[in-house]
Structures are given as C-alpha cells and as structure tokens.
Design a protein around this motif. Structure first.
Motif, PDB file in Angstrom:
ATOM      1  N   LEU A   1      44.597  45.928  46.773  1.00 52.80           N
ATOM      2  CA  LEU A   1      44.796  47.022  46.303  1.00 52.80           C
ATOM      3  C   LEU A   1      45.643  47.635  47.632  1.00 52.80           C
ATOM      4  O   LEU A   1      46.599  48.059  46.736  1.00 52.80           O
ATOM      5  CB  LEU A   1      43.807  48.021  45.849  1.00 52.80           C
ATOM      6  CG  LEU A   1      44.332  49.050  45.197  1.00 52.80           C
ATOM      7  CD1 LEU A   1      45.187  48.470  43.692  1.00 52.80           C
ATOM      8  CD2 LEU A   1      42.330  49.645  44.323  1.00 52.80           C
TER       9      LEU A   1
ATOM     10  N   TYR B   1      46.810  45.622  38.965  1.00 49.31           N
ATOM     11  CA  TYR B   1      47.704  45.235  38.283  1.00 49.31           C
ATOM     12  C   TYR B   1      48.094  46.533  37.200  1.00 49.31           C
ATOM     13  O   TYR B   1      49.180  46.517  37.303  1.00 49.31           O
ATOM     14  CB  TYR B   1      46.950  44.741  36.255  1.00 49.31           C
ATOM     15  CG  TYR B   1      47.355  44.628  35.312  1.00 49.31           C
ATOM     16  CD1 TYR B   1      48.421  43.651  35.165  1.00 49.31           C
ATOM     17  CD2 TYR B   1      47.190  45.597  34.112  1.00 49.31           C
ATOM     18  CE1 TYR B   1      48.865  43.739  33.243  1.00 49.31           C
ATOM     19  CE2 TYR B   1      47.931  45.845  32.919  1.00 49.31           C
ATOM     20  CZ  TYR B   1      49.283  45.093  33.195  1.00 49.31           C
ATOM     21  OH  TYR B   1      50.217  44.474  31.543  1.00 49.31           O
ATOM     22  N   LYS B   2      46.791  47.512  37.309  1.00 51.92           N
ATOM     23  CA  LYS B   2      48.220  48.665  36.608  1.00 51.92           C
ATOM     24  C   LYS B   2      49.380  49.465  37.707  1.00 51.92           C
ATOM     25  O   LYS B   2      49.430  50.380  36.777  1.00 51.92           O
ATOM     26  CB  LYS B   2      46.574  50.054  36.633  1.00 51.92           C
ATOM     27  CG  LYS B   2      45.815  49.633  35.384  1.00 51.92           C
ATOM     28  CD  LYS B   2      44.888  51.009  35.482  1.00 51.92           C
ATOM     29  CE  LYS B   2      44.102  50.368  34.293  1.00 51.92           C
ATOM     30  NZ  LYS B   2      42.547  51.156  33.709  1.00 51.92           N
ATOM     31  N   LEU B   3      49.158  49.244  39.225  1.00 56.31           N
ATOM     32  CA  LEU B   3      50.025  49.710  39.873  1.00 56.31           C
ATOM     33  C   LEU B   3      50.999  49.264  39.823  1.00 56.31           C
ATOM     34  O   LEU B   3      52.194  49.478  40.074  1.00 56.31           O
ATOM     35  CB  LEU B   3      49.745  49.053  41.349  1.00 56.31           C
ATOM     36  CG  LEU B   3      48.645  48.963  42.000  1.00 56.31           C
ATOM     37  CD1 LEU B   3      48.495  48.571  43.240  1.00 56.31           C
ATOM     38  CD2 LEU B   3      48.619  50.465  42.562  1.00 56.31           C
TER      39      LEU B   3
ATOM     40  N   ASP C   1      41.581  44.798  37.874  1.00 56.21           N
ATOM     41  CA  ASP C   1      42.551  45.491  37.128  1.00 56.21           C
ATOM     42  C   ASP C   1      43.711  46.721  37.612  1.00 56.21           C
ATOM     43  O   ASP C   1      44.597  47.141  37.128  1.00 56.21           O
ATOM     44  CB  ASP C   1      41.430  46.473  36.326  1.00 56.21           C
ATOM     45  CG  ASP C   1      40.678  45.758  35.326  1.00 56.21           C
ATOM     46  OD1 ASP C   1      40.558  44.059  35.248  1.00 56.21           O
ATOM     47  OD2 ASP C   1      39.574  46.707  35.294  1.00 56.21           O
ATOM     48  N   GLN C   2      42.996  47.233  38.329  1.00 61.87           N
ATOM     49  CA  GLN C   2      44.166  48.625  39.567  1.00 61.87           C
ATOM     50  C   GLN C   2      45.040  48.521  39.657  1.00 61.87           C
ATOM     51  O   GLN C   2      45.515  48.729  39.874  1.00 61.87           O
ATOM     52  CB  GLN C   2      42.985  48.362  40.592  1.00 61.87           C
ATOM     53  CG  GLN C   2      41.961  49.734  40.154  1.00 61.87           C
ATOM     54  CD  GLN C   2      40.718  50.851  41.169  1.00 61.87           C
ATOM     55  OE1 GLN C   2      41.210  50.187  42.188  1.00 61.87           O
ATOM     56  NE2 GLN C   2      39.449  51.348  40.532  1.00 61.87           N
TER      57      GLN C   2
ATOM     58  N   SER D   1      49.842  48.690  47.406  1.00 57.42           N
ATOM     59  CA  SER D   1      50.972  49.248  46.698  1.00 57.42           C
ATOM     60  C   SER D   1      51.835  49.566  47.813  1.00 57.42           C
ATOM     61  O   SER D   1      52.900  50.191  47.790  1.00 57.42           O
ATOM     62  CB  SER D   1      49.331  50.841  47.050  1.00 57.42           C
ATOM     63  OG  SER D   1      48.754  50.695  46.488  1.00 57.42           O
TER      64      SER D   1
ATOM     65  N   SER E   1      39.969  44.676  47.388  1.00 54.98           N
ATOM     66  CA  SER E   1      39.937  46.079  48.128  1.00 54.98           C
ATOM     67  C   SER E   1      40.931  46.462  48.924  1.00 54.98           C
ATOM     68  O   SER E   1      41.828  47.404  48.910  1.00 54.98           O
ATOM     69  CB  SER E   1      38.464  47.084  48.174  1.00 54.98           C
ATOM     70  OG  SER E   1      38.417  48.884  48.705  1.00 54.98           O
TER      71      SER E   1
ATOM     72  N   ILE F   1      37.026  44.458  38.636  1.00 53.02           N
ATOM     73  CA  ILE F   1      37.547  46.939  38.154  1.00 53.02           C
ATOM     74  C   ILE F   1      38.623  46.369  39.518  1.00 53.02           C
ATOM     75  O   ILE F   1      39.863  47.519  38.877  1.00 53.02           O
ATOM     76  CB  ILE F   1      36.374  47.241  38.737  1.00 53.02           C
ATOM     77  CG1 ILE F   1      35.408  46.864  37.738  1.00 53.02           C
ATOM     78  CG2 ILE F   1      37.089  48.518  38.719  1.00 53.02           C
ATOM     79  CD1 ILE F   1      34.110  47.859  37.741  1.00 53.02           C
ATOM     80  N   LEU F   2      38.725  45.845  40.436  1.00 54.24           N
ATOM     81  CA  LEU F   2      39.513  46.365  41.462  1.00 54.24           C
ATOM     82  C   LEU F   2      41.174  46.096  41.429  1.00 54.24           C
ATOM     83  O   LEU F   2      42.154  45.995  41.062  1.00 54.24           O
ATOM     84  CB  LEU F   2      39.158  46.029  43.137  1.00 54.24           C
ATOM     85  CG  LEU F   2      38.236  46.509  43.647  1.00 54.24           C
ATOM     86  CD1 LEU F   2      38.349  45.766  44.878  1.00 54.24           C
ATOM     87  CD2 LEU F   2      38.684  47.703  44.159  1.00 54.24           C
TER      88      LEU F   2
ATOM     89  N   ASP G   1      52.637  48.533  36.380  1.00 50.93           N
ATOM     90  CA  ASP G   1      52.287  48.936  34.292  1.00 50.93           C
ATOM     91  C   ASP G   1      54.221  48.913  34.325  1.00 50.93           C
ATOM     92  O   ASP G   1      54.130  50.458  35.076  1.00 50.93           O
ATOM     93  CB  ASP G   1      51.227  50.127  33.500  1.00 50.93           C
ATOM     94  CG  ASP G   1      51.410  49.858  32.879  1.00 50.93           C
ATOM     95  OD1 ASP G   1      51.040  48.724  32.152  1.00 50.93           O
ATOM     96  OD2 ASP G   1      50.511  51.342  31.867  1.00 50.93           O
TER      97      ASP G   1
END
Length: 117
Positions: A37, A93-95, A90-91, A41, A34, A87-88, A97
């Motif tokens: 994450l 990774y999506k940053l 995954d988030q 960012s 967390s 799940i974190l 994308d």
C-alpha cells in the motif's frame, strides 16, 4: 525514467532465491499488503511525475494486480489474514480511483463483490 543512455550486458544481475523463508514475497500475510500500500502510493507519485501513469494503468496494471496481488492472496490460509489483506487491497484499488479503468473480467467481478465497482 530519466536515463539518457542504456547499455545491454550479458551478465546476471539479480538471482531470486525462492526458498528464503524470511522473504517478504514468500511469507504472505496482511503485512505484505500493508507494505505494498505504501509502495503503491509512491509508485503513483513517480509515474505521475514522469507522465506515464495512464500508460502503466492501461497496459500493465490489470495483469499486475491480478497475478501479483490476487495470486499471492491465494497463499494465505488464515481467514482473518485473508480479510485484512482484502481490506488493504481495497485501499490499493482506491488509490487509483478515477485513474484506473479495470478491463480484466475477473478483476471487475472481484471489485464488484468487494463493493468497489
């Protein structure tokens, strides 16, 4: 990244003590991911500002993600914490994308299993 000069010195600047039980990098659970994450960012903002994000992603990020994030994941024993951590991840990774082309075969497989590729 904006330094005009650098200097090499022969002194120890930082010593990491691995036996610090309260350390964020020694006590691995979903809170660790967390925090990262949020850090990721900010990292994107800074690296983009200095136009080095693509270079970073193309030369370093596969290894960083694989050995730092997935390596730490192996240290978690609680199944609920493992899934929350994934799940974190995954988030995280999506940053990236659309910016990060994953080349490492093990990472590609990991992200496919997670439904991200």
């Amino acid at each position: 990244m904006t330094s005009q000069r650098t200097k090499v010195i022969d002194e120890t600047i930082f010593i990491y003590h691995t036996n610090n039980s309260g350390s964020a990098v020694n006590n691995i659970n979903s809170d660790f991911y967390s925090k990262y994450l949020v850090l990721e960012s900010k990292k994107i903002e800074i690296l983009s500002k200095y136009n080095v994000l693509d270079e970073y992603l193309n030369t370093r990020y596969d290894l960083y993600f694989k050995f730092w994030y997935l390596g730490k994941l192996k240290k978690i024993s609680d199944e609920n914490e493992i899934e929350k951590s994934k799940i974190l991840l995954d988030q995280i990774y999506k940053l990236y994308d659309g910016k990060w082309l994953v080349k490492d075969i093990e990472l590609v497989e990991y992200f496919k299993v997670r439904g991200l590729l």
